[in-house]
Design a protein around this motif. Structure first.
Motif, PDB file in Angstrom:
ATOM      1  N   ALA A  28      17.392 -58.051  57.404  1.00  0.00           N
ATOM      2  CA  ALA A  28      16.207 -58.829  57.761  1.00  0.00           C
ATOM      3  C   ALA A  28      15.682 -59.606  56.560  1.00  0.00           C
ATOM      4  O   ALA A  28      15.363 -60.799  56.649  1.00  0.00           O
ATOM      5  CB  ALA A  28      15.127 -57.900  58.304  1.00  0.00           C
ATOM      6  N   LEU A  48      17.862 -51.122  63.520  1.00  0.00           N
ATOM      7  CA  LEU A  48      16.890 -51.977  64.174  1.00  0.00           C
ATOM      8  C   LEU A  48      15.483 -51.701  63.645  1.00  0.00           C
ATOM      9  O   LEU A  48      14.694 -52.617  63.400  1.00  0.00           O
ATOM     10  CB  LEU A  48      16.950 -51.728  65.689  1.00  0.00           C
ATOM     11  CG  LEU A  48      16.102 -52.629  66.565  1.00  0.00           C
ATOM     12  CD1 LEU A  48      16.399 -54.093  66.292  1.00  0.00           C
ATOM     13  CD2 LEU A  48      16.348 -52.316  68.043  1.00  0.00           C
ATOM     14  N   ARG A  49      15.208 -50.439  63.441  1.00  0.00           N
ATOM     15  CA  ARG A  49      13.896 -50.059  62.941  1.00  0.00           C
ATOM     16  C   ARG A  49      13.659 -50.659  61.551  1.00  0.00           C
ATOM     17  O   ARG A  49      12.597 -51.225  61.273  1.00  0.00           O
ATOM     18  CB  ARG A  49      13.799 -48.531  62.874  1.00  0.00           C
ATOM     19  CG  ARG A  49      12.389 -47.977  62.819  1.00  0.00           C
ATOM     20  CD  ARG A  49      12.358 -46.475  63.096  1.00  0.00           C
ATOM     21  NE  ARG A  49      13.061 -45.705  62.075  1.00  0.00           N
ATOM     22  CZ  ARG A  49      12.517 -45.384  60.883  1.00  0.00           C
ATOM     23  NH1 ARG A  49      11.283 -45.747  60.596  1.00  0.00           N
ATOM     24  NH2 ARG A  49      13.217 -44.691  60.014  1.00  0.00           N
ATOM     25  N   ASN A  68      13.117 -54.383  62.036  1.00  0.00           N
ATOM     26  CA  ASN A  68      11.781 -54.703  62.542  1.00  0.00           C
ATOM     27  C   ASN A  68      10.692 -54.471  61.517  1.00  0.00           C
ATOM     28  O   ASN A  68       9.666 -55.156  61.508  1.00  0.00           O
ATOM     29  CB  ASN A  68      11.480 -53.870  63.794  1.00  0.00           C
ATOM     30  CG  ASN A  68      12.091 -54.489  65.028  1.00  0.00           C
ATOM     31  OD1 ASN A  68      12.122 -55.710  65.165  1.00  0.00           O
ATOM     32  ND2 ASN A  68      12.588 -53.652  65.942  1.00  0.00           N
ATOM     33  N   TYR A  69      10.933 -53.494  60.665  1.00  0.00           N
ATOM     34  CA  TYR A  69       9.958 -53.183  59.627  1.00  0.00           C
ATOM     35  C   TYR A  69       9.664 -54.425  58.783  1.00  0.00           C
ATOM     36  O   TYR A  69       8.515 -54.766  58.521  1.00  0.00           O
ATOM     37  CB  TYR A  69      10.500 -52.055  58.759  1.00  0.00           C
ATOM     38  CG  TYR A  69       9.529 -51.581  57.711  1.00  0.00           C
ATOM     39  CD1 TYR A  69       8.613 -50.567  57.997  1.00  0.00           C
ATOM     40  CD2 TYR A  69       9.534 -52.137  56.432  1.00  0.00           C
ATOM     41  CE1 TYR A  69       7.725 -50.124  57.038  1.00  0.00           C
ATOM     42  CE2 TYR A  69       8.646 -51.700  55.462  1.00  0.00           C
ATOM     43  CZ  TYR A  69       7.733 -50.698  55.773  1.00  0.00           C
ATOM     44  OH  TYR A  69       6.860 -50.261  54.823  1.00  0.00           O
ATOM     45  N   LEU A  86      10.376 -57.560  59.623  1.00  0.00           N
ATOM     46  CA  LEU A  86       9.798 -58.610  60.467  1.00  0.00           C
ATOM     47  C   LEU A  86       8.290 -58.456  60.543  1.00  0.00           C
ATOM     48  O   LEU A  86       7.533 -59.404  60.326  1.00  0.00           O
ATOM     49  CB  LEU A  86      10.394 -58.553  61.879  1.00  0.00           C
ATOM     50  CG  LEU A  86      11.863 -58.956  62.050  1.00  0.00           C
ATOM     51  CD1 LEU A  86      12.214 -59.077  63.532  1.00  0.00           C
ATOM     52  CD2 LEU A  86      12.176 -60.266  61.341  1.00  0.00           C
ATOM     53  N   GLU A  87       7.876 -57.241  60.851  1.00  0.00           N
ATOM     54  CA  GLU A  87       6.441 -57.000  60.977  1.00  0.00           C
ATOM     55  C   GLU A  87       5.694 -57.320  59.688  1.00  0.00           C
ATOM     56  O   GLU A  87       4.624 -57.904  59.713  1.00  0.00           O
ATOM     57  CB  GLU A  87       6.183 -55.546  61.378  1.00  0.00           C
ATOM     58  CG  GLU A  87       6.286 -55.343  62.877  1.00  0.00           C
ATOM     59  CD  GLU A  87       6.159 -53.881  63.254  1.00  0.00           C
ATOM     60  OE1 GLU A  87       5.394 -53.148  62.577  1.00  0.00           O
ATOM     61  OE2 GLU A  87       6.837 -53.461  64.211  1.00  0.00           O
ATOM     62  N   LYS A 142       8.333 -61.465  64.930  1.00  0.00           N
ATOM     63  CA  LYS A 142       8.764 -60.559  65.996  1.00  0.00           C
ATOM     64  C   LYS A 142      10.194 -60.859  66.394  1.00  0.00           C
ATOM     65  O   LYS A 142      10.668 -61.988  66.278  1.00  0.00           O
ATOM     66  CB  LYS A 142       7.847 -60.696  67.214  1.00  0.00           C
ATOM     67  CG  LYS A 142       6.474 -60.097  66.995  1.00  0.00           C
ATOM     68  CD  LYS A 142       5.714 -60.002  68.311  1.00  0.00           C
ATOM     69  CE  LYS A 142       6.280 -58.911  69.197  1.00  0.00           C
ATOM     70  NZ  LYS A 142       5.517 -58.771  70.453  1.00  0.00           N
ATOM     71  N   LEU A 143      10.869 -59.828  66.880  1.00  0.00           N
ATOM     72  CA  LEU A 143      12.239 -59.968  67.347  1.00  0.00           C
ATOM     73  C   LEU A 143      12.272 -60.920  68.539  1.00  0.00           C
ATOM     74  O   LEU A 143      11.331 -60.981  69.314  1.00  0.00           O
ATOM     75  CB  LEU A 143      12.723 -58.590  67.812  1.00  0.00           C
ATOM     76  CG  LEU A 143      14.208 -58.283  67.712  1.00  0.00           C
ATOM     77  CD1 LEU A 143      14.685 -58.472  66.288  1.00  0.00           C
ATOM     78  CD2 LEU A 143      14.451 -56.863  68.183  1.00  0.00           C
ATOM     79  N   THR A 194      12.672 -62.129  72.030  1.00  0.00           N
ATOM     80  CA  THR A 194      12.317 -61.304  73.192  1.00  0.00           C
ATOM     81  C   THR A 194      13.466 -60.998  74.135  1.00  0.00           C
ATOM     82  O   THR A 194      13.354 -60.153  75.012  1.00  0.00           O
ATOM     83  CB  THR A 194      11.216 -61.984  74.021  1.00  0.00           C
ATOM     84  OG1 THR A 194      11.640 -63.311  74.317  1.00  0.00           O
ATOM     85  CG2 THR A 194       9.915 -62.028  73.247  1.00  0.00           C
TER      86      THR A 194
END
Lengths: 336, 336
Positions: B169, B194-195, B198-199, B201-202, B207-208, B210
């Motif tokens: 990411a 994925l976690r 996303n970490y 990204l946040e 955001k991922l 959709t």
DNA sequence: TTGAAAGCGGTACCAC
DNA sequence: GTGGTACCGCTTTCAA
């Protein structure tokens, strides 16, 4: 502690001999005791110790598989298909990676013999078959796969490599190519492919590109690149390449693209094996397909029938290759 | 007939007890008899029957390796590295292909236990760890590799998947991408990646895409294609994709090219594993590398030390991933 | 139909 | 130092 045949016998109020008979389904046993014993076995979750029965001369249900190189998809796919069939037939595989090293090969052979494997499947180099012959003398079931040795009396499941080379040449010539290079290793199978290839060339009055030489490099991708470098540096660059496996072909394609050649417009490439990489690379690789699934099944069936003593004579099963057309080959555009 | 310890004993005029001591290098033996016995063993080409000694409780020097899918290069490369280390340390591998099938997994487990393997290396699915726990209760050495289970007390050699996702990411965002898609399977490792992803990204307030959903298909290439199809059909096509393994990435690239997207100009792709295919496909795949060699060595060393009783406590060795940049990723060109 | 007992090829304890 | 021997867990003959 693990539950043994004694525990079952005691619990069922019978002798271990009786238990053994119900396990192996032989000898005369009354239906009543048989049921009783089976029940107890289930209850105690009893699993016969295969080591012990192997010691009594029974099979270990384990087969040694010698493979030269796991990281070549051809061999890993072959191993997978052999394992699949083994699983269906209740055999396990001890897989050994030999790196084409004769010393490793014979080490494994003697080690696994100590471990009482029921037989060997050799997909390995074994250019020198002395070792193998020795094993055959020792009466260990052996089958060779994906490698033919017409001069030896061994059980084998092999591909008709000559025909593979033949098909490749035929197709390239049909596309109009006349200046063709080959990338091959100095192995029996590759020599056969080359022989089949040259057979067609001669028929058509053509000759192999003179820069041909056997590659040495262990890393097939690199080897392919290197050989392509040699070809492209030469005065009469081939318009088509026949690579003796898909990995070599991938290397050739890589290098060709890097020096600005378009595949297939400027250079047609044909591979061998039809492994998964043939459809992964770009362009999709036209290649000579080996029936990997079929070979795996055949070789497993063959060795098991030998182990079971179902066949006296040696067999050689020859599988036939086929041409799979993708996008790495194209009709030659005459420049005039 | 095979030569046994009795033959050696007789020939050397000693008892089998003495021969056994020579073999195992223990007990008090005079140098003279030791030499004598060794000489005879050589002469007779005596090989101790490992089955017999296994029956007496000695090790079989064989380890069971459960792999979900041979044809995935990650696993075949992992298997190869484990086998390599095993060879150095004199252990053989029984390799089993489980196809992610829980039933096959437990079949193999119980079968190989019957065959007295010294331990298990599980690289397999085992989303349900009940079975594994059972084995642990049975006191069979087990190590899990390439799969982490923070909630279980098992020996493991794992990758820091969270960090892998994090790196991916971070890099994509650094390149300016903001609309990013992920391709993953619903496995623990993938969820972790994925976690981590996303970490980041946040952190950046992103955001991922959709359209994300876990893929189901067993064939990873196809799965990658399919998922890319979903993404490309959507209104807001991502400018970058993070695929949770190289095979998925290959599928994504294939499909992207087919619909006319240029990689990396129109679409950046980052894979995971850094298997051989990352450098075979075109463009070369930027990917999160797992230290496959290292993991293979570590896991073999770990299980052997457990087998030898050299460690009391459970260990979890976590290896760190790293980013390998190739040509499938590129700075996002703002269209304005 | 059942079971006692002799192995299979080693290991390891215990006398000598 | 060396050897006798009781096992390990199962198969198989042979007698009962």
């Amino acid at each position: 502690m693990k539950v043994t045949i004694y525990d079952v016998a005691k619990e069922a109020n019978v002798s271990i001999a009786t238990v053994s008979k119900v396990i192996n389904n032989n000898g005369r046993i009354s239906e009543k005791t048989r049921r009783k014993v089976k029940e107890i076995m289930l209850e105690l979750d009893y699993r016969p110790n295969m080591i012990a029965s192997a010691l009594m001369g029974k099979q270990t249900k384990t087969i040694g598989l010698l493979i030269p190189d796991f990281s070549n998809p051809f061999f890993s796919e072959l191993a997978k298909s052999i394992e699949d069939r083994g699983h269906e037939l209740d055999y396990n595989l001890v897989i050994c990676n030999t790196d084409y090293d004769p010393e490793k090969e014979s080490n494994y052979l003697s080690l696994l013999k100590q471990k009482q494997v029921d037989g060997f499947i050799l997909a390995s180099g074994f250019e020198n078959l002395d070792e193998v012959e020795q094993q055959i003398v020792d009466d260990i079931p052996i089958v060779i796969v994906a490698r033919d040795f017409p001069m030896f009396s061994v059980n084998a499941v092999a591909l008709d490599d000559f025909m593979g080379g033949y098909l490749a040449a035929e197709y390239l010539i049909e596309l109009g190519h006349e200046n063709i290079g080959v990338v091959a290793r100095d192995l029996y199978s590759n020599r056969e492919r080359l022989r089949g290839f040259n057979y067609v060339l001669e028929e058509k009055g053509l000759k192999l590109n003179t820069n041909f030489q056997y590659i040495k490099e262990a890393d097939h991708i690199k080897a392919g690149r290197k050989m392509m470098e040699i070809y492209s540096d030469s005065e009469h660059r081939p318009t088509a390449i026949f690579a003796c496996n898909d990995l070599l072909a991938a290397g050739v394609i890589q290098y060709a693209k890097e020096i600005g050649l378009r595949v297939p417009e400027d250079l047609s490439i044909i591979g061998f094996d039809n492994t998964s990489i043939a459809s992964i690379i770009e362009p999709g690789l036209t290649t000579i397909a080996q029936p990997i699934q079929g070979m795996g099944k055949e070789v497993m069936d063959l060795i098991i029938s030998i182990i079971k003593g179902e066949r006296e004579d040696k067999s050689r099963i020859t599988m036939l290759p086929s041409l799979v057309k993708r996008n790495s080959t194209k009709k030659l555009m005459k420049e005039n």
